[in-house]
Design a protein around this motif. Structure first.
Motif, PDB file in Angstrom:
ATOM      1  N   VAL C 106      36.973  -7.438  23.623  1.00 34.52           N
ATOM      2  CA  VAL C 106      35.901  -6.916  22.771  1.00 34.52           C
ATOM      3  C   VAL C 106      35.283  -8.150  22.120  1.00 34.52           C
ATOM      4  O   VAL C 106      35.899  -9.190  22.058  1.00 34.52           O
ATOM      5  N   GLY C 107      34.067  -8.060  21.657  1.00 33.72           N
ATOM      6  CA  GLY C 107      33.439  -9.224  21.031  1.00 33.72           C
ATOM      7  C   GLY C 107      34.087  -9.519  19.685  1.00 33.72           C
ATOM      8  O   GLY C 107      34.874  -8.720  19.161  1.00 33.72           O
ATOM      9  N   TRP C 108      33.742 -10.685  19.160  1.00 32.21           N
ATOM     10  CA  TRP C 108      34.284 -11.071  17.852  1.00 32.21           C
ATOM     11  C   TRP C 108      33.880 -10.071  16.777  1.00 32.21           C
ATOM     12  O   TRP C 108      34.673  -9.723  15.905  1.00 32.21           O
ATOM     13  N   ASP C 109      32.625  -9.625  16.831  1.00 30.68           N
ATOM     14  CA  ASP C 109      32.167  -8.716  15.780  1.00 30.68           C
ATOM     15  C   ASP C 109      33.012  -7.465  15.733  1.00 30.68           C
ATOM     16  O   ASP C 109      33.506  -7.062  14.683  1.00 30.68           O
ATOM     17  N   LYS C 110      33.183  -6.874  16.889  1.00 29.38           N
ATOM     18  CA  LYS C 110      33.936  -5.628  16.938  1.00 29.38           C
ATOM     19  C   LYS C 110      35.389  -5.845  16.493  1.00 29.38           C
ATOM     20  O   LYS C 110      35.953  -5.060  15.722  1.00 29.38           O
ATOM     21  N   ALA C 111      35.957  -6.943  16.971  1.00 30.27           N
ATOM     22  CA  ALA C 111      37.359  -7.216  16.652  1.00 30.27           C
ATOM     23  C   ALA C 111      37.555  -7.455  15.163  1.00 30.27           C
ATOM     24  O   ALA C 111      38.443  -6.874  14.533  1.00 30.27           O
ATOM     25  N   LEU C 112      36.699  -8.307  14.584  1.00 26.86           N
ATOM     26  CA  LEU C 112      36.861  -8.629  13.165  1.00 26.86           C
ATOM     27  C   LEU C 112      36.530  -7.424  12.285  1.00 26.86           C
ATOM     28  O   LEU C 112      37.179  -7.203  11.259  1.00 26.86           O
ATOM     29  N   ASP C 113      35.514  -6.646  12.703  1.00 25.55           N
ATOM     30  CA  ASP C 113      35.189  -5.435  11.937  1.00 25.55           C
ATOM     31  C   ASP C 113      36.379  -4.481  11.923  1.00 25.55           C
ATOM     32  O   ASP C 113      36.702  -3.878  10.904  1.00 25.55           O
ATOM     33  N   ARG C 114      37.030  -4.378  13.068  1.00 23.22           N
ATOM     34  CA  ARG C 114      38.197  -3.495  13.143  1.00 23.22           C
ATOM     35  C   ARG C 114      39.293  -3.967  12.180  1.00 23.22           C
ATOM     36  O   ARG C 114      39.868  -3.165  11.440  1.00 23.22           O
ATOM     37  N   VAL C 115      39.542  -5.279  12.181  1.00 27.86           N
ATOM     38  CA  VAL C 115      40.585  -5.806  11.288  1.00 27.86           C
ATOM     39  C   VAL C 115      40.207  -5.516   9.844  1.00 27.86           C
ATOM     40  O   VAL C 115      41.025  -5.012   9.054  1.00 27.86           O
ATOM     41  N   ALA C 116      38.948  -5.799   9.481  1.00 23.03           N
ATOM     42  CA  ALA C 116      38.511  -5.603   8.096  1.00 23.03           C
ATOM     43  C   ALA C 116      38.623  -4.123   7.712  1.00 23.03           C
ATOM     44  O   ALA C 116      39.101  -3.782   6.633  1.00 23.03           O
ATOM     45  N   THR C 117      38.186  -3.270   8.619  1.00 21.74           N
ATOM     46  CA  THR C 117      38.240  -1.828   8.344  1.00 21.74           C
ATOM     47  C   THR C 117      39.674  -1.369   8.119  1.00 21.74           C
ATOM     48  O   THR C 117      39.975  -0.612   7.193  1.00 21.74           O
ATOM     49  N   GLU C 118      40.579  -1.839   8.960  1.00 23.80           N
ATOM     50  CA  GLU C 118      41.980  -1.426   8.849  1.00 23.80           C
ATOM     51  C   GLU C 118      42.594  -1.938   7.551  1.00 23.80           C
ATOM     52  O   GLU C 118      43.362  -1.226   6.904  1.00 23.80           O
ATOM     53  N   ILE C 119      42.245  -3.174   7.188  1.00 26.27           N
ATOM     54  CA  ILE C 119      42.792  -3.706   5.929  1.00 26.27           C
ATOM     55  C   ILE C 119      42.348  -2.820   4.781  1.00 26.27           C
ATOM     56  O   ILE C 119      43.153  -2.387   3.949  1.00 26.27           O
ATOM     57  N   ARG C 120      41.043  -2.504   4.762  1.00 24.55           N
ATOM     58  CA  ARG C 120      40.509  -1.674   3.662  1.00 24.55           C
ATOM     59  C   ARG C 120      41.143  -0.285   3.672  1.00 24.55           C
ATOM     60  O   ARG C 120      41.569   0.225   2.654  1.00 24.55           O
ATOM     61  N   ARG C 121      41.195   0.303   4.846  1.00 21.75           N
ATOM     62  CA  ARG C 121      41.723   1.658   4.945  1.00 21.75           C
ATOM     63  C   ARG C 121      43.171   1.723   4.448  1.00 21.75           C
ATOM     64  O   ARG C 121      43.529   2.567   3.616  1.00 21.75           O
ATOM     65  N   ILE C 122      43.988   0.789   4.919  1.00 26.03           N
ATOM     66  CA  ILE C 122      45.410   0.822   4.554  1.00 26.03           C
ATOM     67  C   ILE C 122      45.595   0.529   3.079  1.00 26.03           C
ATOM     68  O   ILE C 122      46.360   1.208   2.385  1.00 26.03           O
ATOM     69  N   GLN C 123      44.848  -0.469   2.582  1.00 22.76           N
ATOM     70  CA  GLN C 123      45.007  -0.802   1.162  1.00 22.76           C
ATOM     71  C   GLN C 123      44.494   0.337   0.268  1.00 22.76           C
ATOM     72  O   GLN C 123      45.082   0.619  -0.769  1.00 22.76           O
ATOM     73  N   ASP C 124      43.399   0.995   0.716  1.00 24.35           N
ATOM     74  CA  ASP C 124      42.892   2.127  -0.066  1.00 24.35           C
ATOM     75  C   ASP C 124      43.909   3.263  -0.094  1.00 24.35           C
ATOM     76  O   ASP C 124      44.119   3.903  -1.123  1.00 24.35           O
ATOM     77  N   ALA C 125      44.525   3.478   1.028  1.00 23.66           N
ATOM     78  CA  ALA C 125      45.439   4.615   1.131  1.00 23.66           C
ATOM     79  C   ALA C 125      46.782   4.348   0.471  1.00 23.66           C
ATOM     80  O   ALA C 125      47.366   5.240  -0.147  1.00 23.66           O
ATOM     81  N   TYR C 126      47.320   3.111   0.614  1.00 22.10           N
ATOM     82  CA  TYR C 126      48.707   2.867   0.193  1.00 22.10           C
ATOM     83  C   TYR C 126      48.838   1.790  -0.884  1.00 22.10           C
ATOM     84  O   TYR C 126      49.949   1.418  -1.237  1.00 22.10           O
ATOM     85  N   GLY C 127      47.745   1.238  -1.325  1.00 20.41           N
ATOM     86  CA  GLY C 127      47.838   0.188  -2.331  1.00 20.41           C
ATOM     87  C   GLY C 127      47.697  -1.198  -1.707  1.00 20.41           C
ATOM     88  O   GLY C 127      47.953  -1.365  -0.511  1.00 20.41           O
ATOM     89  N   PRO C 128      47.294  -2.184  -2.521  1.00 17.91           N
ATOM     90  CA  PRO C 128      46.976  -3.521  -1.979  1.00 17.91           C
ATOM     91  C   PRO C 128      48.164  -4.195  -1.279  1.00 17.91           C
ATOM     92  O   PRO C 128      47.974  -4.906  -0.290  1.00 17.91           O
ATOM     93  N   ASP C 129      49.388  -3.961  -1.783  1.00 17.24           N
ATOM     94  CA  ASP C 129      50.534  -4.668  -1.205  1.00 17.24           C
ATOM     95  C   ASP C 129      51.046  -4.027   0.082  1.00 17.24           C
ATOM     96  O   ASP C 129      52.011  -4.506   0.691  1.00 17.24           O
ATOM     97  N   SER C 130      50.399  -2.946   0.503  1.00 20.22           N
ATOM     98  CA  SER C 130      50.843  -2.291   1.732  1.00 20.22           C
ATOM     99  C   SER C 130      50.323  -3.035   2.968  1.00 20.22           C
ATOM    100  O   SER C 130      50.684  -2.703   4.088  1.00 20.22           O
ATOM    101  N   PHE C 131      49.478  -4.037   2.758  1.00 18.57           N
ATOM    102  CA  PHE C 131      49.052  -4.870   3.878  1.00 18.57           C
ATOM    103  C   PHE C 131      49.623  -6.266   3.673  1.00 18.57           C
ATOM    104  O   PHE C 131      49.449  -6.883   2.624  1.00 18.57           O
ATOM    105  N   ALA C 132      50.340  -6.747   4.668  1.00 18.05           N
ATOM    106  CA  ALA C 132      51.022  -8.033   4.528  1.00 18.05           C
ATOM    107  C   ALA C 132      50.420  -9.082   5.466  1.00 18.05           C
ATOM    108  O   ALA C 132      49.805  -8.741   6.475  1.00 18.05           O
ATOM    109  N   LEU C 133      50.635 -10.332   5.100  1.00 21.91           N
ATOM    110  CA  LEU C 133      50.209 -11.452   5.944  1.00 21.91           C
ATOM    111  C   LEU C 133      51.429 -12.273   6.331  1.00 21.91           C
ATOM    112  O   LEU C 133      52.290 -12.541   5.494  1.00 21.91           O
ATOM    113  N   TYR C 134      51.458 -12.669   7.593  1.00 27.22           N
ATOM    114  CA  TYR C 134      52.462 -13.623   8.058  1.00 27.22           C
ATOM    115  C   TYR C 134      51.738 -14.903   8.443  1.00 27.22           C
ATOM    116  O   TYR C 134      50.797 -14.865   9.239  1.00 27.22           O
TER     117      TYR C 134
END
Lengths: 207, 362, 742
Positions: C106-134
């Motif tokens: 998929v292009g960069w736009d689609k891929a990065l938009d998906r990541v951003a959307t998922e981060i927002r969705r998960i953090q909205d639903a479960y709180g900011p610490d529910s998304f982790a970084l390694y």
């Protein structure tokens, strides 16, 4: 072109006792310009079941090379600076006389090419005053290249370039490190020396 | 600290020297005989010099010298102990009763692979092999054309009056006819040009490799370059003759003829001394093939140290016989010979001696 | 959700590991070299200098870099063949999204938009610490810094940690506790100046090969070498004194040595009195640690321990070197503190040739842990809990200190929280937890629980098999920046080639993602240098102060040791020369270390110790090195080192297939019967995934302070399952080359 090289008093020293068996030399040897993609240095195990000692072996560059003498095709030449070249490709008839006669076990018979190949002390490098690949990278400096003065300044041990094989004393351009002056007695047989009270050998265990 | 390299204690022929120094009587005899045989063949083949072209006398002289030199050097070479031994062994193996049929049957395959197609070079590098094949076939073609012409064995005669039709004569006997303006005729008259182009293409590939590859430059011997230069000179001067006659109305033709003759004769003189001598040496590899087969049949020798088989007993026996004649004594105190140690154990023994015995490491 | 979309076999078929054997075009290509780029090897914390040869924007070879002072041209096999990771057929060059039949470009736009959307969705639903970084310790310091900032300001999660957590954090915590600073206090050039060198828990020859030359230089100067290890490693073979201790007993060994030092009056009382504190307590803790007691616990003869104490105690100078062997334990910090005790007691610190040094293992293990990639840390090795530190960094970042989240949990704990369902989303860069973390079956189960898993990597690692989005990042040689080597020397990494195809530099990906998340104002970087310039300011005044370091200086001076607060400061190769430590009191702290057993102990069911480690030809989880043919051929698959007496007990012969079982799982692999390992211990290297992963056996008990897993001590049982295959397995460590005659 063969001629005066920058090898000068450049000296190659092999100190197998330091070898850690990492194979940096094996990997780097294959990057040497005179035989790219084919590693000619030897690195063997003494006997991995009882020791991690490994056996690095470059061409020792004999003053009177047995390999050249037994070659029926006159294919092995020695340069003025004492470096014994790999077999001349057009001449080598692939008889393996050199492989079998070399007292150090150095030349390799390359079945693919039907040709003997061996270490030429990275002649593309040493003839320009640059250290050979293996000695450049060797992490333990079991393979070492420099001047005799540099060795005396930085290393311990006595250098020898004489090796005793039965009645034959072979003198080489490459040196090794021993404790006392005199030829290294290669065929004198092993000495049983229990190492550090033989950790893990556990005398009772048949290895 | 021990000082590095001092002169060797033993005086045996320096491996660096190509040509042996004092004249060898047997070599002389063989060389002179070869020349004599050639002269007789020229005399007979040219019907008593009837078809011998005096203009080619210089070439004949050069060829005769080359024949002498090659025969002489080959003879001397064969007498070196390791060479003599392997030469004898090769023939013994080939002529072994009960094996002769099989050996003869194998010969064509070996000749095609090792001598004509040189597949062992192909495995080293495609471009190297291509270059070698181009030069090889170019030279073979050139020799097949020029030697018979020079020796007066082959000549062409026009048939009829219009100089359009020619006939080839071999040893004075008429063979096929061809039209000079036919494809066959053009090809026959330009065989040497074709050979020259093949050789030049090969030389170009070789030179390209050498110039690009620092590794090759480092182990370059002046000999290598001289051989390529000689092939280049002979081919270019030969082609210039054609150029002169076809497109320059024969300008400089005489000069070019002399120049070409000079390069060819110098080239012929060089053959016995230089790199090109490998043409005669390398086919000895065929004998080695039979020697190896013979060795394998005779059984392997077990390493005196690790007990594993590592080489043919035949070859180790031969080495043990040769080495003393070359000034080496690898015999051991227990009466055995160090040469009966496999290469891997030789390396291992050195490390064990140095690390465990001398330095006391585990 | 996060199960691989197709079978592992299909993924391996498509994305490798395949083996790159030769440079582009083969050995005979005769390529012209366009440029030679001085940079560093990426395959361990020593960061050896190496020159990469480039043709047509591809790395095609290497040349030793003789002038770089650390290694002077020396390289291990990984350094020699590192160049083969470039121009690799497995290289990811397109962003990919998981689909029913694998991964789709998929292009960069689609891929990065998906990541951003998922981060927002998960953090909205479960709180900011529910998304982790390694993050990863192979990243440049710029990237590590950026990632820490991205966690705190880009997505405001507390949960960021990195695979350096699996490396030398025990040492870091111990040094911080004892000295107030987490860095090797001496440059490696001090090793040759030492009268004695004590190596414990460090297979120097295979894991830090160039350090071998430093040890030999010491020995050439007359130093004595002591090595403590459950295996006779290549450096141990040449030691003056070898202590073959039982796994997990290091602090008992060092405690006994401290006991002997005190008993035999080898303590440097003057130094102890003037520059340290806590000696009495430390001494009291080892009062009963007699040589006989030590011998009983460690399995090393008492006389040997005494000899070690004598060599160390009687020498004026000495360097104690340690690594993962003592740090990868549930008492890793205590082990390191027990080593520091022995160094402090004899005054071996802050002088030429005198010190105690951790041998950091990962490529940027040092730099990667200084600037905020750790869960509790801010740039300049500052503390995320400390209000002053928070405000100092906030000022540089232009944010309110209250905007910064508090400390999160460590790498293994993040995975545990994923397993428990508390963390729902994960974005990882340069981290292959499926292979790296202990108890890998647990890790795979955990990844299965994720609602979203994004991966930035250059090859499709085994962990990326589980990803929803895979973003092609950059290799070490495809970006510029800095790393800090095991010595604490900040050095410059140069870009040899640009990222291939549509792959992008990691920092570009992170900045782009921040813009899509609406936090782009904090990530307005045009280049890696921009990031470094901000890092300099952010670290100013911190412990790891880079303020005076410029890229130009790094090139001109062959690296600079931090701290380097001003541009005219020469850097700090050796710490504490003035006898003043970085602790609050200015004194070095002894620790009272009472020996306690490892997290898991042998019993009737699991009567054998298992210890794990590296082989020289592989690096970490092998994502890179298992793709390099010549390295893979050196040691193609994991072997189980077993002592002949143990093997005989179980009827195992060399090359037989054995099953090694722990409470977590089991693994079948060929046996390598050697006397160079303790008879009560087996060793398996850890670089392989799936059925060959030894981390199926290891456990998740962490050091309470450093949160490091106890890779070096687990308990197992073994049994023979099959005879050696008819086609003999390659049981060689070394390419054996016979002088064959055919």
């Amino acid at each position: 072109m063969i001629g005066p090289s920058a090898l000068g008093d450049g000296m190659f020293v092999v100190d197998p006792s330091r070898c850690i068996g990492c194979e940096a030399c094996v990997q780097a040897c294959g990057e040497c310009g005179t035989h790219r993609g084919r590693s000619l240095i030897h690195l063997d195990q003494v006997d991995r079941s009882t020791t991690v000692q490994t056996v690095p072996m470059v061409c020792m560059h004999c003053e009177d090379p047995t390999c050249a003498q037994v070659c029926p095709a006159d294919a092995i030449k020695q340069n003025e600076d004492g470096v014994v070249q790999s077999a001349l490709k057009p001449r080598c008839v692939a008889c393996s006389n050199c492989v079998l006669a070399c007292p150090f076990g150095v030349p390799k018979y390359e079945a693919d090419f039907d040709l003997m190949m061996k270490c030429d002390m990275c002649y593309d490098r040493t003839s320009q005053g640059v250290a050979p690949m293996c000695a450049s990278v060797c992490p333990s400096q079991a393979l070492w290249f420099g001047t005799p003065e540099e060795f005396a300044d930085t290393r311990r041990g006595t250098l020898t370039n004489e090796f005793q094989f039965g009645n034959e004393t072979v003198r080489t351009r490459v040196h090794t490190v021993v404790d006392e002056p005199g030829p290294l007695q290669v065929t004198a047989g092993p000495t049983e020396s229990p190492w550090q009270d033989d950790p893990f050998g556990l005398a009772t265990v048949e290895a | 600290m021990t000082a590095p390299a001092t002169p060797a204690p033993r005086t045996v022929p320096t491996p660096g020297a190509d040509a042996p120094a004092p004249l060898d009587r047997r070599g002389l005899v063989v060389g002179v005989s070869a020349v004599a045989v050639t002269i007789v063949a020229v005399f007979v083949g040219s019907e008593g010099l009837r078809w011998f072209d005096a203009a080619l006398a210089g070439y004949l002289a050069g060829t005769l010298f080359a024949i002498f030199g090659v025969a002489y050097r080959y003879t001397v070479w064969l007498r070196r102990p390791p060479t003599a031994r392997l030469n004898r062994r090769g023939w013994e193996a080939f002529l072994r009763p009960g094996r002769r049929g099989r050996n003869v049957a194998h010969l064509p395959g070996l000749l095609v692979r090792n001598v004509l197609l040189q597949t062992f070079i192909l495995r080293r590098s495609i471009s190297r092999w291509l270059a070698h094949q181009l030069i090889f076939w170019g030279c073979v073609l050139a020799v097949l054309v020029t030697f018979p012409l020079t020796f007066g064995w082959l000549h062409f005669q026009s048939v009829g009056q219009d100089a359009q039709q020619y006939q080839a004569f071999v040893a004075g006997i008429g063979t096929f006819e061809f039209a000079s303006r036919s494809v066959l005729g053009w090809t026959i008259f330009h065989l040497l040009d074709i050979a020259a182009i093949l050789v030049l293409a090969g030389v170009a590939i070789f030179l390209g490799r050498r110039l690009r590859d620092p590794g090759a430059i480092a182990i370059e011997r002046s000999n290598d370059f001289l051989a390529l230069a000689g092939l280049f000179a002979v081919s270019v001067t030969g082609l210039m003759l054609t150029v002169s006659s076809l497109w320059m109305e024969g300008s400089f033709y005489v000069f070019l003829t002399n120049l070409h003759a000079l390069t060819v004769i110098l080239g012929l003189l060089y053959i016995p001394f230089g790199k090109l001598f490998h043409i005669f040496q390398r086919p000895a590899n065929i004998g080695i093939e039979y020697y190896k087969t013979e060795g394998a049949r005779g059984g392997a020798l077990d390493c005196r140290s690790c007990g594993k088989p590592f080489a043919s007993a035949l070859q180790i026996g031969d080495l043990e016989a040769i080495l003393p004649r070359l000034g080496f004594d690898y015999s051991l105190a227990d009466g055995d010979n160090y040469q009966r140690t496999c290469p891997r154990c030789r390396r291992r023994l050195l490390t064990q001696a140095q690390s465990a015995r001398v330095r006391g490491f585990g | 959700m996060a199960r691989p979309p197709v079978t592992e076999e299909e993924l391996v078929d498509r994305y490798g590991p395949h083996l790159n054997e030769t440079p582009p075009g083969g050995w005979d290509a005769g390529l012209e070299i366009d440029r030679e780029v001085k940079t560093h090897c990426c395959f361990c914390g020593q960061q050896c200098g190496v020159i990469l040869k480039v043709h047509d924007d591809e790395v095609v070879g290497f040349e030793p870099w003789y002038d770089f002072p650390f290694n002077e041209g020396k390289l291990c096999p990984k350094g020699v063949k590192r160049y083969l990771q470039g121009a690799h057929p497995d290289r990811l060059t397109e962003p990919m999204e998981r689909s029913a039949d694998g991964f789709t470009h998929v292009g960069w736009d689609k891929a990065l938009d998906r990541v951003a959307t998922e981060i927002r969705r998960i953090q909205d639903a479960y709180g900011p610490d529910s998304f982790a970084l390694y993050g990863g310790a192979s990243l440049t310091t710029e990237k590590a810094y950026l990632l820490g900032k991205f966690a705190r300001l880009g997505i405001k999660t507390a949960n960021i940690d990195y695979n350096g957590r699996l490396c030398m954090v025990s040492a870091g915590a111990a040094y911080k506790g004892a000295f107030g600073v987490d860095r090797a206090p001496n440059p490696w050039s001090d090793i040759p100046l030492a009268d004695s060198v004590f190596v414990i828990g460090a297979n120097v020859a295979e894991c830090a090969p160039i350090t071998t030359s430093y040890i030999w230089r010491a020995r050439d100067n007359g130093a004595k070498l002591i090595v403590a290890d459950p295996r006779v490693t290549p450096i141990a073979r040449t030691a003056d004194l070898f202590l073959g201790l039982r796994p997990g007993t290091d602090s008992a060994l060092m405690g006994t040595i401290l006991h002997i030092l005190i008993e035999r009056d080898m303590v440097d009382s003057e130094f102890v009195a003037a520059h340290t504190e806590g000696f009495e307590e430390a001494a009291a803790a080892v009062e009963s640690y007699t040589p006989a007691w030590g011998a009983d616990i460690t399995g090393v003869p008492a006389a040997r321990i005494e000899e070690a104490a004598e060599i160390w105690g009687r020498s004026d100078t000495g360097m104690l070197l340690h690594a993962r062997g003592i740090e990868h334990q549930s008492k890793g910090v205590e082990n390191v503190r027990s080593c520091i005790n022995v160094a402090l007691a004899t005054g071996k610190i802050g002088r030429p040739g005198a010190g105690v040094c951790m041998i950091t293992g990962q490529g940027n293990g040092q730099g990667g842990r200084e600037h905020g990639q750790k869960c509790d840390q801010l740039p300049g090795a500052r503390d995320l809990r400390n209000p002053e530190h928070r405000s100092a960094v906030s000022e540089v970042w232009g944010c309110d200190p209250d905007d910064l989240p508090g400390p999160g949990v460590s790498a293994q704990e993040i995975m545990d929280k994923i397993h428990e369902g508390e963390i729902k989303g994960l974005l990882s860069i340069c981290f292959n937890p499926v292979v790296s973390l202990p108890d890998s079956n647990h890790t795979v189960e955990a990844l299965d629980n994720l609602e979203f898993y994004g991966v930035v990597d250059f090859f499709l690692s085994e962990s990326a098999h589980h990803a929803d989005i895979v973003l092609p990042g950059s290799l070490h040689e495809e970006d510029e920046g800095t790393v800090t080597s095991a010595e604490g020397r900040v050095i410059k990494i140069n870009e040899a080639v640009p990222p291939p195809g549509n792959a992008r530099r990691d920092w570009e990906i992170v900045c782009d993602l921040a813009r899509r998340l609406g936090t782009g104002r904090y990530f307005d970087f045009e280049s890696s240098r921009d990031i470094f310039e901000e890092l300099r300011r952010a670290s100013a005044g911190g412990t790891a102060d880079y303020a005076g370091i410029t890229w130009e200086r790094l090139e001109a001076e062959n690296g600079i040791f931090w701290p380097c607060p001003t541009e005219d400061h020469p850097g700090t190769p050796r710490f504490f020369e003035d006898g003043v430590f970085k602790t609050e009191s200015g004194r070095a702290k002894f620790a009272a270390i009472t020996f306690r057993p490892p997290g898991e102990e042998i019993d009737d069911e699991y009567p054998i110790w298992l210890t794990t480690g590296r082989v020289i030809s592989q690096y970490l989880s092998g994502t890179q090195t298992r793709r390099i043919g010549p390295l893979t051929e050196q040691y193609p698959e994991p072997l189980c080192e077993i002592h002949p007496s143990l093997a005989e007990e179980h009827g195992i012969a060399h090359g037989d297939i054995v099953r090694v079982r722990s409470r977590r799982g089991e693994i079948e692999l060929p046996a390598k019967i050697v006397t160079t390992i303790r008879p009560d211990t087996v060793f398996i290297p850890f670089h392989w995934p799936g059925a060959k992963a030894v981390n199926q056996l290891t456990h998740r008990i962490l050091d309470p302070v450093s949160k490091i897993p106890e890779y070096k001590v687990s308990v197992v049982n073994i049994e023979r399952v099959a005879a050696a295959p008819a086609e003999p397995v390659d049981i060689r460590d070394v390419a054996v080359s016979f002088g064959e005659t055919r």
